[in-house]
Design an enzyme around this catalytic site. Structure first.
Site, PDB file in Angstrom:
ATOM      1  CB  SER A  10      -0.981  -0.016   1.171  1.00  0.00           C
ATOM      2  OG  SER A  10      -2.178   0.531   0.716  1.00  0.00           O
ATOM      3  CB  SER A  51      -1.296   4.178  -3.716  1.00  0.00           C
ATOM      4  OG  SER A  51      -2.031   3.041  -3.374  1.00  0.00           O
ATOM      5  CG  ASP A  92      -4.999  -0.910   1.592  1.00  0.00           C
ATOM      6  OD1 ASP A  92      -5.271  -1.925   2.261  1.00  0.00           O
ATOM      7  OD2 ASP A  92      -4.765  -0.934   0.371  1.00  0.00           O
TER       8      ASP A  92
HETATM    9  C1  GLA Z   1      -6.242  -3.506  -1.748  1.00  0.00           C
HETATM   10  C2  GLA Z   1      -7.334  -2.494  -1.436  1.00  0.00           C
HETATM   11  C3  GLA Z   1      -8.014  -2.794  -0.103  1.00  0.00           C
HETATM   12  C4  GLA Z   1      -8.443  -4.257   0.003  1.00  0.00           C
HETATM   13  C5  GLA Z   1      -7.299  -5.191  -0.422  1.00  0.00           C
HETATM   14  C6  GLA Z   1      -7.744  -6.630  -0.489  1.00  0.00           C
HETATM   15  O1  GLA Z   1      -5.188  -3.368  -0.864  1.00  0.00           O
HETATM   16  O2  GLA Z   1      -6.812  -1.193  -1.397  1.00  0.00           O
HETATM   17  O3  GLA Z   1      -9.116  -1.930   0.075  1.00  0.00           O
HETATM   18  O4  GLA Z   1      -9.594  -4.506  -0.747  1.00  0.00           O
HETATM   19  O5  GLA Z   1      -6.764  -4.828  -1.681  1.00  0.00           O
HETATM   20  O6  GLA Z   1      -8.099  -7.094   0.766  1.00  0.00           O
END
Ligand code: GLA
Length: 398
Positions: free
Chosen positions: A130, A132, A176
């Site tokens: 994550s 982003s 996230d």
């Molecule tokens: C990404 C998305 C989250 C979630 C995950 C899967 O990280 O940003 O919101 O859906 O995938 O669990």
């Protein structure tokens, strides 16, 4: 950490010919369990980690935003007006900044000036940790401080999600941004995405650690595949609603799934719904297991989660499966699963600290033979959420 800010302050000074006023940090996240449940009103159990995005910033006297990332030096300094809502070309990282500012304005916040910002992230790009959302919450923290916004944390989190959904066009859930906004050292966030009730759960792993295993696969098509899963689960809700009083798949209990699964129009939709129903159940059980220090039970749930993501939700892939299935066969590993959206990115393993080297060796050998290049490994440390990291004091960098 201080070296990171020293570097950022020096670069800031070079680019903008004065010193920044404030320092910020925003982490990445791992998800321990509860995958793809967040846009289905289910439960998730992520944690913010100590790697993330560092930033230094200061206000300008005009309304120009000027941003520079050490991760994208070829983009140079990106400039735009604080009120400009147009997209930057070539999927620029600056769109995440614009998206958050737009969302903040949408909540009625006054963005009283422009600012200069230099950022440096140590989350590998596209790793599914994550990067982003980390940037989004960094921008939220910068705006909160520089504009003296008295806004609830949940609004900052929502602005990150709005940026992703409305500006970038990926229909992600809130996991996230929530994990990064609310994260705390040595605690994971147990969140019910339907009610937004949450609990911080201490992570006591004793002699075990969570190892992050990176496929180092270049992510392709992730966004369109992700949006496809969002559409499939929405479609399943529509098909079930005439028979069940539900708003989200996350409300369905296992018994009701067995009773109503035949209503769904295809095997694919049945598999998608089965994943959500069982993953949600596993997440609740996983939290109880960790609260009871039952790491063996937690590891077992991780393994079940991965096979459901592989077979029913179909968001894994040869790279993630090779990492996870090899890790699961290593002595001292209690469980392993992909983490995040999938299709590449990272997996995690719950492993005895004495077995980390063994895990790295065995997984690397197998991965390189089967996939043709090397994976990377990091021991995850659960750290604080996005925050203002202090003023730049005179004499910095030392
Ligand atoms: C990404 C998305 C989250 C979630 C995950 C899967 O990280 O940003 O919101 O859906 O995938 O669990």
């Amino acid at each position: 950490m201080t070296e990171k800010y020293d570097e950022l302050i020096q670069i800031f000074e070079k680019k903008f010919h004065h010193y920044p006023t404030d320092k910020f940090f925003s982490p990445g996240r791992i998800n321990l369990i509860g995958e793809h449940t967040d846009y289905n009103g289910g439960h998730v159990f992520p944690a913010s980690i100590t790697i993330g995005t560092y930033g230094v910033a200061s206000c300008r006297s005009d309304r120009q935003i000027k941003i520079y990332s050490l991760n994208f030096p070829d983009d140079g300094v990106i400039s735009f007006d604080v009120d400009d809502e147009s997209q930057l070309p070539n999927a620029s990282w600056g769109n995440f900044v614009k998206g958050v500012l737009q969302a903040l304005r949408g909540y009625g916040n006054q963005l009283t000036c422009g600012f200069e910002l230099v950022v440096l992230g140590n989350i590998p790009n596209g790793s599914g940790l994550s990067s982003s959302s980390s940037l989004e919450l960094l921008i939220g923290s910068v705006a909160q401080k520089l504009y003296s916004l008295k806004i609830p944390r949940l609004q900052l989190v929502a602005c990150g999600q709005r940026a992703e959904n409305d500006f970038i066009g990926v229909h992600t859930g809130i996991m996230d941004q929530f994990a990064i906004g609310f994260g705390e050292k040595n605690r994971a966030v147990y969140l019910d995405t339907k009610t937004m009730m949450y609990e911080m759960v201490p992570i006591n792993l004793g002699s075990y650690v969570v190892v992050i295993m990176n496929t180092n696969k270049r992510r392709e098509l992730t966004e369109s595949k992700y949006n496809e899963r969002v559409r499939e689960t929405q479609e399943a809700v529509y098909q079930l609603q005439p028979f069940m009083n539900i708003q989200y798949l996350g409300e369905i209990e296992k018994n009701d799934f067995d009773k109503y699964a035949h209503i769904l129009s295809s095997d694919t939709l049945r598999k998608r719904v089965r994943h959500i129903v069982y993953e949600n159940e596993r997440t609740k059980k996983g939290v109880t297991a960790l609260k009871n220090d039952n790491l063996v039970a937690f590891g077992q749930l991780m393994n079940e989660s991965h096979s459901s993501l592989k077979n029913d939700y179909e968001v894994s892939g040869i790279e993630l499966d090779t990492l996870v299935e090899t890790a699961q066969s290593v002595d001292g590993v209690l469980g392993s699963r992909m983490t995040g959206a999938g299709f590449g990115g990272c997996a995690i393993a719950l492993v005895h600290s004495d077995a980390v080297k063994r895990l790295e060796k065995k997984v690397s050998e197998k991965y390189e033979t089967s996939i043709g290049y090397a994976p990377s490994f990091y021991v995850a440390k659960v750290g604080d959420g996005a925050h203002w990291a202090g003023s730049v004091v005179e004499g910095e960098p030392k």
